[in-house]
Design an enzyme around this catalytic site. Structure first.
Site, short mmCIF file in Angstrom:
data_model
loop_
_atom_site.label_atom_id
_atom_site.label_comp_id
_atom_site.label_asym_id
_atom_site.label_seq_id
_atom_site.Cartn_x
_atom_site.Cartn_y
_atom_site.Cartn_z
N ASP A 116 0.81 -1.22 0.00
CA ASP A 116 0.00 0.00 0.00
C ASP A 116 0.84 1.27 0.00
OD1 ASP A 116 -2.53 -1.19 -0.13
OD2 ASP A 116 -2.42 -1.71 1.99
N ASP A 181 -6.19 -5.08 -5.31
CA ASP A 181 -5.96 -3.66 -4.99
C ASP A 181 -4.58 -3.19 -5.42
OD1 ASP A 181 -7.46 -5.30 -3.26
OD2 ASP A 181 -7.41 -3.88 -1.62
N GLY A 239 -6.56 -18.84 -5.85
CA GLY A 239 -7.19 -17.60 -5.41
C GLY A 239 -7.83 -17.81 -4.05
N THR A 241 -10.11 -15.31 -0.77
CA THR A 241 -10.57 -13.98 -0.36
C THR A 241 -10.24 -13.73 1.09
OG1 THR A 241 -12.38 -12.41 -0.63
CG2 THR A 241 -12.94 -14.50 0.44
N ARG A 253 -15.60 -4.23 -3.88
CA ARG A 253 -14.53 -3.23 -3.97
C ARG A 253 -13.35 -3.77 -4.79
NH1 ARG A 253 -14.41 -1.74 0.84
NH2 ARG A 253 -12.45 -2.42 1.73
N TRP A 257 -11.61 -1.96 -7.82
CA TRP A 257 -10.15 -1.74 -7.97
C TRP A 257 -9.71 -2.27 -9.33
CZ3 TRP A 257 -9.06 1.78 -4.79
CH2 TRP A 257 -9.18 1.70 -3.40
N1 GLY Z 1 -7.07 -1.84 -0.12
C1 GLY Z 1 -7.77 -2.39 0.99
C2 GLY Z 1 -9.24 -2.36 0.83
O1 GLY Z 1 -9.76 -2.01 -0.21
O2 GLY Z 1 -9.90 -2.69 1.80
#
Ligand code: GLY
Length: 404
Positions: A116, A181, A239, A241, A253, A257
């Site tokens: 991040d 993300d 994969g 989650t 989300r 992204w």
């Molecule tokens: N990048 C972390 C989230 O979207 O929660």
């Protein structure tokens, strides 16, 4: 449901107007201004509690209100946007006062074990290096952003050719794992390549994105939240989650992204296949919205579900669609993307913005951070606020130069 699905051939659509965009911008700026007065130099938490942001809690050796975690840069990011559209120096002064915190963080090695760094340093330092009024702040911010890019590069794993998302690189639980993300963290490296002339940064971007395009984007146009590679052989494994409903579901989300992340990286690399990947994510996202256009937190839920919504996913998707519209040569596809973005922003204004800006510290409510862990459910989120404001700015000022 009556949604566009334009992964192959979008319909001709005239962008709908967003009649309330100026009023929404004025309300948002009022809230940002009030929050600057209330929060001073400190940072709020990731999400609101009952519609109000509290001071960020203390971290490992970091005082309450300090700069740690992945979301702090969204706060100066909102201030930079506010300055750009209002010209009010109070916003720029507040924004650039945060640049020193980001420098100290990267120079002090504080909470850097994360991909991040892209979110953090694109908004916290790179933007300051372009827009701070004081040349000394600009120079320091540029150096800090380059240092952050080098920390991010240290997470690039051979032979897989991916940037590890989370944790210390020696942590076996996180080894070889990246997440959707991460696409948003690549612009810091693209910028570092431009600044230094060193192709190692842009090579890492290309390889990382190619792996995500091949494995995190599924054949049915949904996305995994996270994906593991074998660190020894580099082979793709599986994969999984963390924040979605289940491993094979489509976390809203994450899909958003994907729209924005593939789009910005298509611009950066000139690769039209990444633009196609963004369209694929967009097509699925838009065809799995409920009637009011505010997505459920996971796209497996549909009209009639009582599951919470995630307003932040709509805000990110809107920015991604507006970026796609810029990338398109074909006016019909550009128009379809713009129309879809306008619908999402209209829904956010109508259903998620507080009715009076004093009702909440957040610009939009009804977001979800991490439902499986019951963190930040049905609340405002710092990133949702940032991307909502960015989407309003993009609509009101189509000439706006991106921070990504
Ligand atoms: N990048 C972390 C989230 O979207 O929660």
């Amino acid at each position: 449901m009556n949604h566009l699905f334009f992964s192959s051939s979008p319909p001709a659509t005239t962008p709908v107007a967003v009649p309330d965009v100026q009023a929404a911008l004025a309300a948002a700026l009022q809230t940002v201004r009030r929050n600057i007065d209330d929060w001073g130099d400190s940072y709020p938490g990731d999400t609101t509690h009952d519609g109000r942001y509290a001071r960020r809690s203390a971290g490992d050796g970091i005082a309450a209100g300090g700069n740690h975690g992945w979301t702090t840069s969204f706060w100066p990011g909102m201030q930079w946007l506010s300055w750009e559209i209002s010209g009010d120096e109070a916003f720029r002064s507040a924004a650039q006062s945060h640049a020193a915190d980001f420098s100290e963080r990267v120079r002090g090695g504080i909470d850097l074990d994360t991909h991040d760094l892209g979110f953090l340093y694109s908004l916290g330092s790179l933007t300051a290096s372009r827009m701070a009024s004081d040349p000394a702040i600009r120079d320091d911010a540029r150096d800090a952003a380059l240092l952050a890019a080098d920390h991010l590069m240290a997470r690039f794993l051979e032979p897989a050719g991916i940037i590890q998302a989370w944790g210390d690189l020696s942590d076996p639980a996180q080894a070889g794992r990246t997440i959707i993300d991460s696409l948003m963290n690549m612009p810091l490296l693209t910028w570092a390549a431009e600044q230094t002339g060193e192709p190692r940064y842009s090579d890492a971007v290309r390889r990382h994105i190619a792996q995500l395009q091949a494995h995190i984007l599924r054949p049915d146009d949904t996305t995994f939240h996270t994906f593991y590679w074998d660190v020894e052989t580099g082979l793709p494994l599986r994969g999984a989650t963390e924040q979605g409903a289940f491993h094979d579901s489509c976390w809203a989300r994450g899909q958003a992204w994907g729209i924005y992340g593939f789009a910005i990286n298509s611009r950066a690399t000139g690769d039209p296949l990444l633009r196609d990947a963004a369209w694929r994510c967009a097509g699925y996202f838009l065809s799995h919205l409920p009637d009011d256009d505010v997505p459920y937190w996971d796209l497996v839920y549909q009209d009639g579900s009582t599951e919470p919504r995630d307003s932040s996913a709509a805000a990110i998707a809107a920015c991604g669609l507006l970026e796609l519209a810029r990338l398109e040569d074909d006016p019909e596809r550009a128009g379809a993307a713009t129309a879809a973005a306008h619908r999402l922003v209209s829904a956010l204004i109508a259903h998620c913005a507080p009715k009076n800006s004093t009702d909440s510290d957040a610009l939009i409510l009804r977001g979800v951070y991490d439902l499986p862990k019951n963190v930040g459910v049905n609340e405002g989120t710092l990133w949702g606020d940032y991307f909502y404001l960015e989407a309003l700015v993009r609509i009101a000022h189509p000439e706006w130069v991106t921070y990504w």
